[in-house]
Design a protein around this motif. Structure first.
Motif, mmCIF file in Angstrom:
data_model
loop_
_atom_site.group_PDB
_atom_site.id
_atom_site.type_symbol
_atom_site.label_atom_id
_atom_site.label_comp_id
_atom_site.label_asym_id
_atom_site.label_seq_id
_atom_site.Cartn_x
_atom_site.Cartn_y
_atom_site.Cartn_z
ATOM 1 N N ARG A 60 0.867 -1.184 0.000
ATOM 2 C CA ARG A 60 0.000 0.000 0.000
ATOM 3 C C ARG A 60 0.899 1.228 0.000
ATOM 4 N NH1 ARG A 60 -3.820 -1.244 5.046
ATOM 5 N NH2 ARG A 60 -1.836 -0.860 6.034
ATOM 6 N N ILE A 61 0.575 2.162 -0.876
ATOM 7 C CA ILE A 61 1.420 3.350 -0.994
ATOM 8 C C ILE A 61 0.985 4.414 0.013
ATOM 9 C CG2 ILE A 61 2.121 5.222 -2.562
ATOM 10 C CD1 ILE A 61 3.245 2.373 -3.214
ATOM 11 N N THR A 62 1.953 4.903 0.785
ATOM 12 C CA THR A 62 1.708 6.008 1.717
ATOM 13 C C THR A 62 2.860 7.004 1.557
ATOM 14 O OG1 THR A 62 3.013 4.970 3.457
ATOM 15 C CG2 THR A 62 0.666 4.425 3.407
ATOM 16 N N THR A 63 2.773 8.133 2.254
ATOM 17 C CA THR A 63 3.887 9.080 2.141
ATOM 18 C C THR A 63 5.162 8.462 2.720
ATOM 19 O OG1 THR A 63 2.877 10.109 4.045
ATOM 20 C CG2 THR A 63 2.746 11.337 2.003
ATOM 21 N N LYS A 64 4.986 7.589 3.730
ATOM 22 C CA LYS A 64 6.171 6.951 4.345
ATOM 23 C C LYS A 64 6.706 5.815 3.491
ATOM 24 C CE LYS A 64 5.452 7.763 9.211
ATOM 25 N NZ LYS A 64 4.540 7.246 10.211
ATOM 26 N N ALA A 65 5.813 5.194 2.716
ATOM 27 C CA ALA A 65 6.238 4.057 1.862
ATOM 28 C C ALA A 65 5.768 4.324 0.438
ATOM 29 C CB ALA A 65 5.635 2.761 2.394
ATOM 30 N N PRO A 66 6.496 5.185 -0.288
ATOM 31 C CA PRO A 66 6.022 5.618 -1.602
ATOM 32 C C PRO A 66 6.200 4.577 -2.703
ATOM 33 C CG PRO A 66 8.113 6.679 -1.075
ATOM 34 C CD PRO A 66 7.737 5.862 0.120
ATOM 35 N N GLN A 67 6.791 3.439 -2.380
ATOM 36 C CA GLN A 67 6.952 2.380 -3.375
ATOM 37 C C GLN A 67 6.552 1.036 -2.789
ATOM 38 O OE1 GLN A 67 11.156 2.930 -4.199
ATOM 39 N NE2 GLN A 67 10.650 3.673 -6.251
ATOM 40 N N GLY A 68 6.040 0.158 -3.667
ATOM 41 C CA GLY A 68 5.802 -1.210 -3.252
ATOM 42 C C GLY A 68 7.125 -1.945 -3.116
#
Ligand code: SF4
Ligand code: MSK
Length: 647
Positions: A60-68
Motif C-alpha cells: 500500500r502506498i503512503t507518504t512513508k512508503a512511496p513504493q511497493g
C-alpha cells in the motif's frame, strides 16, 4: 437503526424506499445494509494504491512508503489496477457477444432449436457492412458466414479488428497512429493481463494507452457484435410501449423475473409464456396468467423487442423478491447479487441460474443450451406455475408504483423516423444541431450505486439536459431510472424539454429521451454519433461533435471499460464518482486533462448532477464555437429579384 433513518434518501423512487423499509421491519439484510456495514471504505482501495499483483505484497502506498516492495510507485499501481478493471469489463461484454455468435452459428447449422433469423434485412445489412459475401447465399448460409467472420474478431490477428471500420476514417487513422487499434478482443484482454503482471509494463502513460486499446475492443468490437447479432436473431428494436417499476408485478398472475444480461433464454421465455397451453396451465393452478418482468439488462432486451415490463434496475433485484409475489427469478450473467438466495429463503421464490459459467450458491442450476431453449423455457415456466401455490398471499406487498414508457430506439429506427416516409436520414437532427435548436446530444448510461441516492442523479441530469435543449440517449439502468420517473413517456419528457428541443421532437416525431437498449447497446450510441458525423456539417471526427457521455451512478467494471472507449473515441465523459485513481496525480491528470490532447476526449468527475449538466453544457458550447455554428446568423430580407436568383 433503520438504513433509512440516517440516510432518508436511499432512493428517489418511492417503491424502492417502501421495500427497503419492509426489509428493515422484517430483519432481512439488503445491499443498503451491507453498504452501511462496509463503512468506512478503505482509502487505499478507493484511491487505487493497494497492489496485490504478486505475493511479495500486498503493498500500500503512503507518504512513508512511496513504493511497493518491487519498487512500483503510485502511478504504476493505480494505472495497473485501472487496466485490470478495463480488461474485466471488456471480457464481460465480449463474452456475452461470443455467446450470441455461437447461437447464430447453431441456427445457421440447423441446430438452433426454436431460434430463427428474426431480421433477415438486418442480417444482410450487417454482412454488407463487413464485406461478407451476400450474393447467392440464403439467410442460413449467410448467417453461418457472418458468425464465422464475427468469431475471427475474437482471436488475435496481424490485422486490426475489422469492425473498427464502422468508426469515422479520421478516428481510425488516429487509433492507428496512437497504436491503440486492437488486434482481436481476446488478445486485447490477455495483453492487459500480461502488461499488468508483476514486472512488465511500468510507465503509467503507456499503461493507460494500453487500457484504451482494450476498451476499443469492447465498444467497437465485442459490444458492437453483441448488438448486431441480437438484432439479427431477435429483431431490431422498434418503438414499443410498456411499464416499469415494482408495481408491474401482479397480485393474481405467476410472476417470473428474468435478470442479468444475455437475452437468449429470455427470448424463449417470451415465446413460451404466450403459448395457450402454458396460460391454460397457469389458470388450472389458480393464477390469472403468466407475467414475465425483467431486472437490469435482460429486462432491457425483452422490453426493447417484446414490450415486457421492467420490474426494476440494479438496486431493486433484492427488493423484487421482497414483494413476496415472485414465483421464480431466472438469472444469467453479470450484475446478479450473490445475496439473492438469502432473501429468497424468507419467501417462496425459486432462484434458477442458467449460465454455464455462472453458479450461485443455493440457487438451482439449469445450464441453458440454445438447441433446447424452448424446452428449457417451458420447463421453467411450468415450475414457476407450480410454485404459485406456495405464495403466501398474506405476505404479498407490491408497491403501487408503475410508470408507462416508450423504448425501442435503435439507430435504424431513429434513421427511419427522422427521414419520415420517404428517405432514411439523420439530416433533420444535424440541421437542428447546426441551427442551435438542439444544442447537442448526450448519452447517459450505467448502473445504480448505494453510494448515492438511487436514480436521483440519472433523473436530475436528464431533466437538466433536456431543459437545456440537449437530446438524451440512454441505455442500461440509467434508462430504467428515468423510465420510473416518467421521462420515457414522450408527453412527460416533452413537457420538461426546452422550447426548441420540444419543437424539433414534435416535428420529427421522436421523444427527447431515447431508450436505446442494454449495456452492450452503448455501441448504438457510438454509431449514432458516427451517423451524425457522416451526415455532414458537424466536423470531421467524433471529437468535433457537440456530444458527451455520462454515467452518474455507475458501479461496474463494464462501466469503466465503457467510459474508456467513449474517451478513446474522442468524447467527453462525466462520471458521478471518480475512477479509483486519486492516489496518482499523474494518472488523474492524464485522464481528466492531458487525454484531450491525445484522443480529443477526457474524463471529468462530478457527483452533483446539476453541476455535471453545467460541465457538459460548457463542453457542448465549446464544441459548437469551434464548429462555428454558434454565430448568430443575420436575418436577410430578400427582394423578389434575389429570390428568383435563389431558385
Ligand atoms: Fe507489491 Fe510490487 Fe508485488 Fe504489487 S507487484 S504486490 S507493488 S511487490
Ligand atoms: S445492468 S452494468 S448495473 S447498467 Fe447492464 Fe445496470 Fe450497470 Fe449492470
Amino acid at each position: 437503526m433503520s438504513v433509512t433513518e440516517d440516510r432518508p434518501n436511499v432512493s428517489r423512487d418511492p417503491a424502492t424506499n417502501q421495500m427497503v423499509e419492509r426489509a428493515q421491519d422484517e430483519g432481512i439484510p439488503t445491499v443498503f445494509d451491507r453498504y452501511k456495514s462496509q463503512q468506512p471504505q478503505c482509502k487505499f482501495g478507493t484511491t487505487g494504491v493497494c497492489c496485490r499483483l504478486c505475493h511479495m505484497g500486498p503493498c500500500r502506498i503512503t507518504t512513508k512508503a512511496p513504493q511497493g516492495i518491487c519498487g512500483a510507485n503510485a502511478d504504476t499501481i493505480v494505472a495497473r489496477n485501472l487496466l485490470r478493471e478495463i480488461a474485466a469489463g471488456t471480457a464481460a461484454h465480449s463474452d456475452h457477444g461470443r455467446m450470441l455468435v455461437r447461437t447464430l452459428k447453431l441456427v445457421a447449422n440447423g441446430a438452433g432449436g426454436a431460434y430463427r433469423i428474426a431480421d433477415p434485412l438486418r442480417l444482410r445489412e450487417v454482412a454488407r457492412a463487413f464485406e461478407v459475401e451476400t450474393e447467392g447465399r440464403d439467410d442460413l448460409a449467410l448467417a453461418g458466414a457472418l458468425a464465422d467472420f464475427f468469431m475471427t474478431q475474437f482471436a488475435w490477428s496481424e490485422e486490426t479488428n475489422v469492425t473498427l471500420t464502422m468508426a469515422p476514417e479520421k478516428r481510425q487513422a488516429l487509433w492507428e497512429k496512437l497504436d491503440i487499434a486492437p488486434h482481436g478482443i481476446d488478445s486485447a484482454v490477455v495483453e492487459l493481463m500480461h502488461r499488468t503482471h508483476m514486472g512488465v509494463d511500468h510507465d503509467y502513460k503507456h499503461l493507460i494507452m494500453g487500457g484504451l486499446k482494450c476498451s476499443l475492443a469492447d465498444g467497437w468490437v465485442g459490444s458492437l457484435i453483441a448488438t448486431a447479432v441480437s438484432d439479427i436473431l431477435f429483431g431490431t428494436p422498434k418503438p414499443i410501449r410498456s411499464r416499469v417499476n415494482l408495481g408491474v408485478l401482479s397480485e393474481t398472475k405467476v410472476n417470473i423475473i428474468v435478470h442479468g444480461h444475455e437475452p437468449t433464454l429470455s427470448e424463449m421465455l417470451a415465446v413460451a409464456s404466450s403459448e395457450p397451453e402454458m396460460v391454460a396451465y397457469a389458470k388450472e393452478k389458480g393464477a390469472a396468467g403468466i407475467n414475465i418482468a425483467g431486472i437490469c439488462c435482460t429486462a432491457n432486451e425483452v422490453l426493447m423487442r417484446h414490450g415486457f415490463p421492467i420490474a426494476g434496475n440494479f438496486l431493486q433485484q433484492e427488493l423484487a423478491i421482497l414483494t413476496g409475489a415472485v414465483e421464480m427469478m431466472i438469472v444469467d450473467v453479470q450484475c446478479v447479487m450473490p445475496s439473492l438466495p438469502e432473501v429468497m429463503k424468507c419467501f417462496h421464490t425459486r432462484l434458477v441460474s442458467t449460465s454455464e459459467i455462472a453458479q450461485t450458491f443455493d440457487a438451482e442450476q439449469i445450464t441453458f443450451e440454445a438447441a433446447h431453449g424452448l424446452e428449457h423455457a417451458r420447463n421453467l415456466i411450468r415450475a414457476a406455475i407450480d410454485n404459485f401455490a406456495n405464495r403466501d398471499k398474506a405476505r404479498v406487498q407490491i408497491p403501487q408504483e408503475s410508470m408507462e414508457l416508450v423504448a425501442g430506439f435503435s439507430n435504424e429506427t431513429i434513421f427511419h423516423m427522422l427521414g419520415g416516409r420517404f428517405r432514411s436520414t439523420f439530416r433533420p437532427l444535424n440541421d437542428a444541431i447546426i441551427d442551435g435548436r438542439i444544442r447537442g446530444v448526450v448519452g447517459i448510461v450505467g448502473c445504480n450505486n448505494p453510494k448515492v441516492s438511487s436514480d436521483n442523479a440519472h433523473v436530475t441530469l436528464t431533466q437538466e439536459l433536456i431543459k437545456r435543449n440537449v437530446l438524451v440517449l440512454q441505455t442500461g439502468c440509467a434508462a430504467i431510472a428515468c423510465a420510473k420517473a416518467g421521462l420515457l413517456t414522450p408527453e412527460a419528457a416533452l413537457a420538461q424539454a426546452g422550447d426548441s428541443l420540444r419543437e424539433v421532437c414534435e416535428a420529427v416525431g421522436i421523444p427527447p429521451v431515447l431508450h436505446m437498449g442494454s449495456c452492450v447497446d452503448n455501441s448504438r450510441i457510438l454509431l449514432a454519433a458516427t451517423n451524425v458525423l457522416l451526415e455532414g456539417g458537424l466536423g470531421e471526427d467524433l471529437s468535433d461533435l457537440p456530444v458527451a457521455g455520462a454515467a452518474p451512478e455507475w458501479m461496474s467494471e463494464k462501466a469503466v471499460a465503457i467510459g474508456h472507449y467513449f474517451v478513446a473515441s474522442g468524447l467527453y465523459v462525466v462520471l458521478g464518482h471518480p475512477l479509483y485513481v486519486a492516489g496518482s496525480e499523474n494518472v488523474d491528470r492524464l485522464l481528466t486533462e492531458e487525454m484531450e490532447g491525445i484522443t480529443g476526449g477526457k474524463f471529468a468527475w462530478e457527483p452533483d448532477p446539476v453541476a455535471a449538466a453545467d460541465l457538459i453544457m460548457a463542453h457542448i458550447e465549446g464544441k459548437r464555437d469551434a464548429l462555428n455554428i454558434n454565430q448568430k446568423k443575420e436575418r436577410k430580407l430578400y427582394d423578389m429579384k434575389e429570390r428568383r436568383e435563389l431558385v
